[in-house]
Design a protein around this motif. Sequence first.
Motif, PDB file in Angstrom:
ATOM      1  N   VAL A 185      32.496  41.568  39.411  1.00 21.88           N
ATOM      2  CA  VAL A 185      32.484  41.004  40.757  1.00 21.88           C
ATOM      3  C   VAL A 185      33.655  41.639  41.492  1.00 21.88           C
ATOM      4  O   VAL A 185      34.814  41.366  41.204  1.00 21.88           O
ATOM      5  N   ASN A 186      33.342  42.535  42.434  1.00 25.24           N
ATOM      6  CA  ASN A 186      34.378  43.262  43.162  1.00 25.24           C
ATOM      7  C   ASN A 186      34.822  42.509  44.405  1.00 25.24           C
ATOM      8  O   ASN A 186      33.996  41.948  45.129  1.00 25.24           O
ATOM      9  N   VAL A 187      36.106  42.542  44.663  1.00 21.13           N
ATOM     10  CA  VAL A 187      36.694  41.954  45.869  1.00 21.13           C
ATOM     11  C   VAL A 187      37.381  43.072  46.648  1.00 21.13           C
ATOM     12  O   VAL A 187      38.050  43.916  46.048  1.00 21.13           O
ATOM     13  N   ARG A 188      37.231  43.094  47.988  1.00 17.32           N
ATOM     14  CA  ARG A 188      37.842  44.175  48.760  1.00 17.32           C
ATOM     15  C   ARG A 188      39.117  43.772  49.498  1.00 17.32           C
ATOM     16  O   ARG A 188      39.806  44.626  50.049  1.00 17.32           O
ATOM     17  N   ASP A 189      39.412  42.474  49.528  1.00 18.05           N
ATOM     18  CA  ASP A 189      40.633  42.006  50.188  1.00 18.05           C
ATOM     19  C   ASP A 189      41.711  41.817  49.118  1.00 18.05           C
ATOM     20  O   ASP A 189      41.761  40.791  48.442  1.00 18.05           O
ATOM     21  N   ARG A 190      42.574  42.800  48.988  1.00 20.65           N
ATOM     22  CA  ARG A 190      43.575  42.778  47.921  1.00 20.65           C
ATOM     23  C   ARG A 190      44.581  41.646  48.099  1.00 20.65           C
ATOM     24  O   ARG A 190      44.991  41.003  47.126  1.00 20.65           O
ATOM     25  N   VAL A 191      45.000  41.399  49.333  1.00 19.05           N
ATOM     26  CA  VAL A 191      46.000  40.363  49.590  1.00 19.05           C
ATOM     27  C   VAL A 191      45.464  38.989  49.216  1.00 19.05           C
ATOM     28  O   VAL A 191      46.132  38.200  48.539  1.00 19.05           O
ATOM     29  N   LYS A 192      44.239  38.702  49.622  1.00 16.16           N
ATOM     30  CA  LYS A 192      43.632  37.411  49.288  1.00 16.16           C
ATOM     31  C   LYS A 192      43.457  37.235  47.786  1.00 16.16           C
ATOM     32  O   LYS A 192      43.715  36.174  47.228  1.00 16.16           O
ATOM     33  N   LEU A 193      43.002  38.313  47.140  1.00 14.35           N
ATOM     34  CA  LEU A 193      42.763  38.210  45.709  1.00 14.35           C
ATOM     35  C   LEU A 193      44.081  38.042  44.940  1.00 14.35           C
ATOM     36  O   LEU A 193      44.130  37.326  43.939  1.00 14.35           O
ATOM     37  N   ALA A 194      45.133  38.671  45.416  1.00 14.92           N
ATOM     38  CA  ALA A 194      46.431  38.522  44.755  1.00 14.92           C
ATOM     39  C   ALA A 194      46.887  37.071  44.774  1.00 14.92           C
ATOM     40  O   ALA A 194      47.395  36.550  43.765  1.00 14.92           O
ATOM     41  N   ARG A 195      46.672  36.394  45.907  1.00 12.74           N
ATOM     42  CA  ARG A 195      47.034  34.973  46.001  1.00 12.74           C
ATOM     43  C   ARG A 195      46.151  34.136  45.081  1.00 12.74           C
ATOM     44  O   ARG A 195      46.618  33.218  44.409  1.00 12.74           O
ATOM     45  N   LEU A 196      44.850  34.466  45.070  1.00  6.66           N
ATOM     46  CA  LEU A 196      43.921  33.726  44.223  1.00  6.66           C
ATOM     47  C   LEU A 196      44.261  33.913  42.746  1.00  6.66           C
ATOM     48  O   LEU A 196      44.208  32.956  41.960  1.00  6.66           O
ATOM     49  N   PHE A 197      44.613  35.128  42.367  1.00  9.00           N
ATOM     50  CA  PHE A 197      44.963  35.425  40.977  1.00  9.00           C
ATOM     51  C   PHE A 197      46.095  34.514  40.496  1.00  9.00           C
ATOM     52  O   PHE A 197      46.082  34.040  39.355  1.00  9.00           O
ATOM     53  N   ASP A 198      47.063  34.262  41.371  1.00  7.24           N
ATOM     54  CA  ASP A 198      48.195  33.412  40.996  1.00  7.24           C
ATOM     55  C   ASP A 198      47.803  31.939  40.872  1.00  7.24           C
ATOM     56  O   ASP A 198      48.449  31.181  40.152  1.00  7.24           O
ATOM     57  N   GLU A 199      46.746  31.539  41.605  1.00  6.95           N
ATOM     58  CA  GLU A 199      46.327  30.138  41.589  1.00  6.95           C
ATOM     59  C   GLU A 199      45.388  29.806  40.427  1.00  6.95           C
ATOM     60  O   GLU A 199      45.435  28.714  39.857  1.00  6.95           O
ATOM     61  N   VAL A 200      44.513  30.745  40.095  1.00  7.89           N
ATOM     62  CA  VAL A 200      43.513  30.497  39.051  1.00  7.89           C
ATOM     63  C   VAL A 200      44.181  30.456  37.673  1.00  7.89           C
ATOM     64  O   VAL A 200      45.064  31.260  37.372  1.00  7.89           O
ATOM     65  N   LYS A 201      43.716  29.525  36.849  1.00 10.01           N
ATOM     66  CA  LYS A 201      44.246  29.378  35.495  1.00 10.01           C
ATOM     67  C   LYS A 201      43.169  29.748  34.477  1.00 10.01           C
ATOM     68  O   LYS A 201      41.967  29.603  34.740  1.00 10.01           O
ATOM     69  N   VAL A 202      43.616  30.232  33.335  1.00  8.96           N
ATOM     70  CA  VAL A 202      42.681  30.477  32.237  1.00  8.96           C
ATOM     71  C   VAL A 202      42.002  29.153  31.895  1.00  8.96           C
ATOM     72  O   VAL A 202      42.664  28.117  31.762  1.00  8.96           O
ATOM     73  N   GLY A 203      40.688  29.178  31.802  1.00  6.46           N
ATOM     74  CA  GLY A 203      39.919  27.962  31.541  1.00  6.46           C
ATOM     75  C   GLY A 203      39.205  27.426  32.763  1.00  6.46           C
ATOM     76  O   GLY A 203      38.270  26.625  32.636  1.00  6.46           O
ATOM     77  N   ASP A 204      39.628  27.860  33.981  1.00  7.64           N
ATOM     78  CA  ASP A 204      38.932  27.416  35.196  1.00  7.64           C
ATOM     79  C   ASP A 204      37.483  27.893  35.168  1.00  7.64           C
ATOM     80  O   ASP A 204      37.157  28.942  34.612  1.00  7.64           O
ATOM     81  N   LYS A 205      36.618  27.099  35.786  1.00  2.39           N
ATOM     82  CA  LYS A 205      35.182  27.383  35.766  1.00  2.39           C
ATOM     83  C   LYS A 205      34.817  28.516  36.714  1.00  2.39           C
ATOM     84  O   LYS A 205      35.395  28.688  37.786  1.00  2.39           O
ATOM     85  N   VAL A 206      33.803  29.270  36.308  1.00  2.00           N
ATOM     86  CA  VAL A 206      33.225  30.339  37.136  1.00  2.00           C
ATOM     87  C   VAL A 206      31.722  30.120  37.198  1.00  2.00           C
ATOM     88  O   VAL A 206      31.057  30.003  36.149  1.00  2.00           O
ATOM     89  N   VAL A 207      31.173  30.015  38.407  1.00  2.00           N
ATOM     90  CA  VAL A 207      29.722  29.849  38.581  1.00  2.00           C
ATOM     91  C   VAL A 207      29.198  31.019  39.392  1.00  2.00           C
ATOM     92  O   VAL A 207      29.624  31.242  40.529  1.00  2.00           O
ATOM     93  N   VAL A 208      28.277  31.781  38.807  1.00  2.00           N
ATOM     94  CA  VAL A 208      27.630  32.899  39.510  1.00  2.00           C
ATOM     95  C   VAL A 208      26.174  32.506  39.737  1.00  2.00           C
ATOM     96  O   VAL A 208      25.449  32.243  38.779  1.00  2.00           O
ATOM     97  N   HIS A 209      25.763  32.447  40.980  1.00  2.00           N
ATOM     98  CA  HIS A 209      24.420  31.910  41.288  1.00  2.00           C
ATOM     99  C   HIS A 209      23.807  32.633  42.481  1.00  2.00           C
ATOM    100  O   HIS A 209      24.467  33.372  43.203  1.00  2.00           O
ATOM    101  N   TRP A 210      22.516  32.353  42.692  1.00  2.00           N
ATOM    102  CA  TRP A 210      21.815  32.819  43.884  1.00  2.00           C
ATOM    103  C   TRP A 210      21.806  31.699  44.898  1.00  2.00           C
ATOM    104  O   TRP A 210      21.810  30.531  44.525  1.00  2.00           O
TER     105      TRP A 210
END
Length: 282
Positions: free
Chosen positions: A257-282
């Motif tokens: 799953v590619n993200v193109r906004d590096r600044v936003k993803l950097a902030r998200l990376f710091d917030e997300v913890k190992v074990g958090d849920k990921v849902v990929v859907h249509w």
Amino acid sequence: MAAVAVAVATGCTAQAAGGGGASPSASGKPSASSSSPTAPAPSSDAPSGTPTTDGKPSSPTPSSTPTSAQPVGKVLMKDGDESERVRELQARLRQIGYFDRAPTGFYGSITGKAVSAFQKKRELPQTGSVDEVTWQRLVGMTRKPTADELKPSTSNALDTPDPRCMTGRVLCISKETRTLAWMIDGKVVSSMDVRFGSENTPTREGTFNVGRKVRNDWSKLYHTPMPYSMYFSRGQAVHYSADFAARGYNGASHGCVNVRDRVKLARLFDEVKVGDKVVVHW
């Protein structure tokens, strides 16, 4: 950008989108008609080849030039271009309903189709490229885009969250709208545009968990950087893609799953913890 669905191996990189289709070429000139000898025009009601008053057979009446074959001016923007002017083009097309996403600055097949639709409505040659006439017509119908119109915070509108995303800490990823929403207890905290794998290397759907995080990862399979990787299904991860940032949706990953906004993803990376849920859907 990328992830390949290979057992636990790190592997994500960009691949060209298949079947994108080339935009119609714009030569800038109408096709030349064959020349014919100068001669008096025959009577309009005389069939071809019938004798005239001087006893000679008449020449066929030349057909009129179609009104659609209008001259095309100098091409200003075309498929494959990437510039701030293309971004302005997309923003102006969006103002009048011909472009249904945020400007990327890249002129791909979606932009070409939008330009063709605009040209058809205005009875201009449907080249799919922007010539001087098309550009002036568009500028006359629209206003100068604002900074937010040129670079909105989120390109694609979020859809209704999947029910699985309504509880806990969730990376809610929609293939339908090509978005990632970071949600906590049913509320959207942040969102960003994402890109997925191709038909041959699809991003897996379902409910997963973040298994590991690597801030400055590197694909061993494709020898390409994968910053801010958050792995959720073997080798598939959410990560920043420079290719996605540069080419937009004119490409695909190998499953990540590619993200193109590096600044936003950097902030998200710091917030997300190992074990958090990921849902990929249509």
